[in-house]
Structures are given as structure tokens and as C-alpha cells.
Design a protein around this motif. Sequence first.
Motif, PDB file in Angstrom:
ATOM      1  N   LYS A  74       0.829  -1.188   0.000  1.00  0.00           N
ATOM      2  CA  LYS A  74       0.000   0.000   0.000  1.00  0.00           C
ATOM      3  C   LYS A  74       0.867   1.242   0.000  1.00  0.00           C
ATOM      4  O   LYS A  74       2.011   1.222   0.456  1.00  0.00           O
ATOM      5  N   ARG A  75       0.297   2.327  -0.545  1.00  0.00           N
ATOM      6  CA  ARG A  75       0.980   3.609  -0.537  1.00  0.00           C
ATOM      7  C   ARG A  75       0.252   4.544   0.393  1.00  0.00           C
ATOM      8  O   ARG A  75      -0.966   4.553   0.389  1.00  0.00           O
ATOM      9  N   PRO A  76       0.883   5.334   1.134  1.00  0.00           N
ATOM     10  CA  PRO A  76       2.293   5.290   1.470  1.00  0.00           C
ATOM     11  C   PRO A  76       2.613   4.043   2.283  1.00  0.00           C
ATOM     12  O   PRO A  76       1.737   3.474   2.934  1.00  0.00           O
ATOM     13  N   ALA A  77       3.867   3.624   2.257  1.00  0.00           N
ATOM     14  CA  ALA A  77       4.274   2.373   2.897  1.00  0.00           C
ATOM     15  C   ALA A  77       4.160   2.442   4.417  1.00  0.00           C
ATOM     16  O   ALA A  77       3.951   1.428   5.061  1.00  0.00           O
ATOM     17  N   GLN A  78       4.287   3.602   5.009  1.00  0.00           N
ATOM     18  CA  GLN A  78       4.177   3.721   6.464  1.00  0.00           C
ATOM     19  C   GLN A  78       3.042   4.684   6.807  1.00  0.00           C
ATOM     20  O   GLN A  78       2.646   5.507   5.996  1.00  0.00           O
ATOM     21  N   VAL A  79       2.528   4.540   8.018  1.00  0.00           N
ATOM     22  CA  VAL A  79       1.463   5.409   8.515  1.00  0.00           C
ATOM     23  C   VAL A  79       2.019   6.165   9.709  1.00  0.00           C
ATOM     24  O   VAL A  79       2.659   5.577  10.580  1.00  0.00           O
ATOM     25  N   PRO A  80       1.798   7.483   9.780  1.00  0.00           N
ATOM     26  CA  PRO A  80       2.375   8.253  10.887  1.00  0.00           C
ATOM     27  C   PRO A  80       1.738   7.912  12.235  1.00  0.00           C
ATOM     28  O   PRO A  80       0.607   7.461  12.306  1.00  0.00           O
ATOM     29  N   ASN A  81       2.513   8.123  13.268  1.00  0.00           N
ATOM     30  CA  ASN A  81       2.004   7.962  14.639  1.00  0.00           C
ATOM     31  C   ASN A  81       2.365   9.218  15.425  1.00  0.00           C
ATOM     32  O   ASN A  81       2.812  10.203  14.856  1.00  0.00           O
ATOM     33  N   ASP A  82       2.198   9.184  16.738  1.00  0.00           N
ATOM     34  CA  ASP A  82       2.437  10.379  17.553  1.00  0.00           C
ATOM     35  C   ASP A  82       3.903  10.814  17.568  1.00  0.00           C
ATOM     36  O   ASP A  82       4.200  11.977  17.842  1.00  0.00           O
ATOM     37  N   GLN A  83       4.832   9.906  17.267  1.00  0.00           N
ATOM     38  CA  GLN A  83       6.251  10.262  17.278  1.00  0.00           C
ATOM     39  C   GLN A  83       6.745  10.748  15.900  1.00  0.00           C
ATOM     40  O   GLN A  83       7.893  11.155  15.769  1.00  0.00           O
ATOM     41  N   THR A  84       5.916  10.729  14.885  1.00  0.00           N
ATOM     42  CA  THR A  84       6.334  11.134  13.546  1.00  0.00           C
ATOM     43  C   THR A  84       6.521  12.642  13.494  1.00  0.00           C
ATOM     44  O   THR A  84       5.678  13.399  13.985  1.00  0.00           O
ATOM     45  N   ASP A  85       7.639  13.065  12.874  1.00  0.00           N
ATOM     46  CA  ASP A  85       7.885  14.508  12.774  1.00  0.00           C
ATOM     47  C   ASP A  85       6.948  15.109  11.718  1.00  0.00           C
ATOM     48  O   ASP A  85       6.400  14.413  10.876  1.00  0.00           O
ATOM     49  N   CYS A  86       6.779  16.429  11.776  1.00  0.00           N
ATOM     50  CA  CYS A  86       5.798  17.126  10.937  1.00  0.00           C
ATOM     51  C   CYS A  86       6.078  16.997   9.440  1.00  0.00           C
ATOM     52  O   CYS A  86       5.156  16.784   8.650  1.00  0.00           O
ATOM     53  N   ASP A  87       7.337  17.115   9.037  1.00  0.00           N
ATOM     54  CA  ASP A  87       7.655  17.029   7.614  1.00  0.00           C
ATOM     55  C   ASP A  87       7.332  15.645   7.056  1.00  0.00           C
ATOM     56  O   ASP A  87       6.777  15.516   5.960  1.00  0.00           O
ATOM     57  N   THR A  88       7.663  14.602   7.804  1.00  0.00           N
ATOM     58  CA  THR A  88       7.369  13.243   7.360  1.00  0.00           C
ATOM     59  C   THR A  88       5.859  13.027   7.306  1.00  0.00           C
ATOM     60  O   THR A  88       5.334  12.438   6.358  1.00  0.00           O
ATOM     61  N   TRP A  89       5.164  13.504   8.325  1.00  0.00           N
ATOM     62  CA  TRP A  89       3.708  13.339   8.376  1.00  0.00           C
ATOM     63  C   TRP A  89       3.062  14.028   7.165  1.00  0.00           C
ATOM     64  O   TRP A  89       2.198  13.468   6.508  1.00  0.00           O
ATOM     65  N   GLN A  90       3.525  15.227   6.849  1.00  0.00           N
ATOM     66  CA  GLN A  90       2.965  15.942   5.706  1.00  0.00           C
ATOM     67  C   GLN A  90       3.265  15.206   4.405  1.00  0.00           C
ATOM     68  O   GLN A  90       2.414  15.099   3.528  1.00  0.00           O
ATOM     69  N   ARG A  91       4.489  14.685   4.275  1.00  0.00           N
ATOM     70  CA  ARG A  91       4.849  13.932   3.066  1.00  0.00           C
ATOM     71  C   ARG A  91       3.961  12.706   2.911  1.00  0.00           C
ATOM     72  O   ARG A  91       3.433  12.428   1.830  1.00  0.00           O
ATOM     73  N   LEU A  92       3.743  11.963   4.019  1.00  0.00           N
ATOM     74  CA  LEU A  92       2.888  10.772   3.969  1.00  0.00           C
ATOM     75  C   LEU A  92       1.440  11.147   3.647  1.00  0.00           C
ATOM     76  O   LEU A  92       0.746  10.449   2.904  1.00  0.00           O
ATOM     77  N   TYR A  93       0.989  12.267   4.200  1.00  0.00           N
ATOM     78  CA  TYR A  93      -0.374  12.745   3.943  1.00  0.00           C
ATOM     79  C   TYR A  93      -0.552  13.053   2.452  1.00  0.00           C
ATOM     80  O   TYR A  93      -1.540  12.657   1.829  1.00  0.00           O
TER      81      TYR A  93
END
Length: 186
Positions: free
Chosen positions: A126-145
Motif C-alpha cells: 500500500k501507498r504510502p508504505a508507512q502510517v504516521p504515529n504520535d512520534q512522527t515529525d511534521c515534515d514526514t507526516w505531511q509527506r505521507l499525507y
Amino acid sequence: MPFAAIRGQLGPGRPTHTRGIAMLPLLRTTALGIICLMATAAVASTVYRWVDEQGKVHYSDLVPERYRNTAKPVDAPPAEPTPEQQRAALERAQSEKAKALAPSVGRSGPTESAQPASAASAPSRKRPAQVPNDQTDCDTWQRLYMESIECFGPYRTVRGGVKPEAFEVCNVVREPPPTRCRMHIP
């Protein structure tokens, strides 16, 4: 009523450009009458069933000449669904809505027990390969979103819905929380 008779009613002192305006009510009434007749004819048409030489069954209100002897009228179902059908459709819609919302309500994806054994051991495609959690930084979370939005894009319907098969290919990623992350528009 011929145009000459209408022109005579307008009178010689009337400007030429108002003649067309005077005809608008007549044209509207005529157009409305034609539309009503067409709608009545479409509703009142009979649907026929026939089988061709290859054994294929056809349904139509227009029967080809060679099948007119074998074509039989078909009783059309009632236009309005029964109360049982309405209730079943409502239940089905609610269960599908619950399934569609389930991944975005605090779950990070399907659980291991919900998947067959072969799918549980296979890597996630599935895309994205990972799902953010509470420890995910903002830039990564936005990229995954943004990846999630792009993945769901081709599965969107004309009315803004999402086709069910999208959830087999895409992970739902919630929007980064505005209290913690500020959205960066690329």
C-alpha cells in the motif's frame, strides 16, 4: 399561428428587436409541451425481451423486424423500492461507510488477525508504505499525507467519493494535527 399573424399583432410602430422578445412566451410554452410529451412517451414505453440466433437475450423498447414475432413484453419492476429494499440499502450504506472510516479513526491499518496468513507475512504494497504515529515529525507526516492523497486521486468519483478498491491499494493518512504541525503548501 403563422409568423405574419404574430407580426401583425405587434403593430407597425413597434421596434424590430422587440418582435423576438414577444415570441419568447410562445416558444417556451411550445418547448415545454414537447418536453412533456417526450417524457410521457419515455415512461409509457413497453420493454420487450427476445433471443437472437446466437442465444443472446436482448431487452429493449425497439424490437428488430425479424424478432417481432418472438419478442415478449416484460413486466417492469415498480419504480420505487419497497420499504425492505430501502432498509437493506440503508444498512448496506452504513456498513460501507463504517468500513471506509475505520482506518482513519486511530487505527494504523488492518490488524494482523483480519488478514489471511499469506497476506500477513507478505510486505505491505500500500501507498504510502508507512502510517504516521504520535512520534512522527511534521515534515514526514505531511509527506505521507500528500502521498496518501495522491494515491487516492485516481479512485475518486465524479461526486467526490472514493471507490472501495482504493482501500486495498492506499493507506489512509490523517491530516497532520494543526495543534502540533503547521501545514506547508508546496
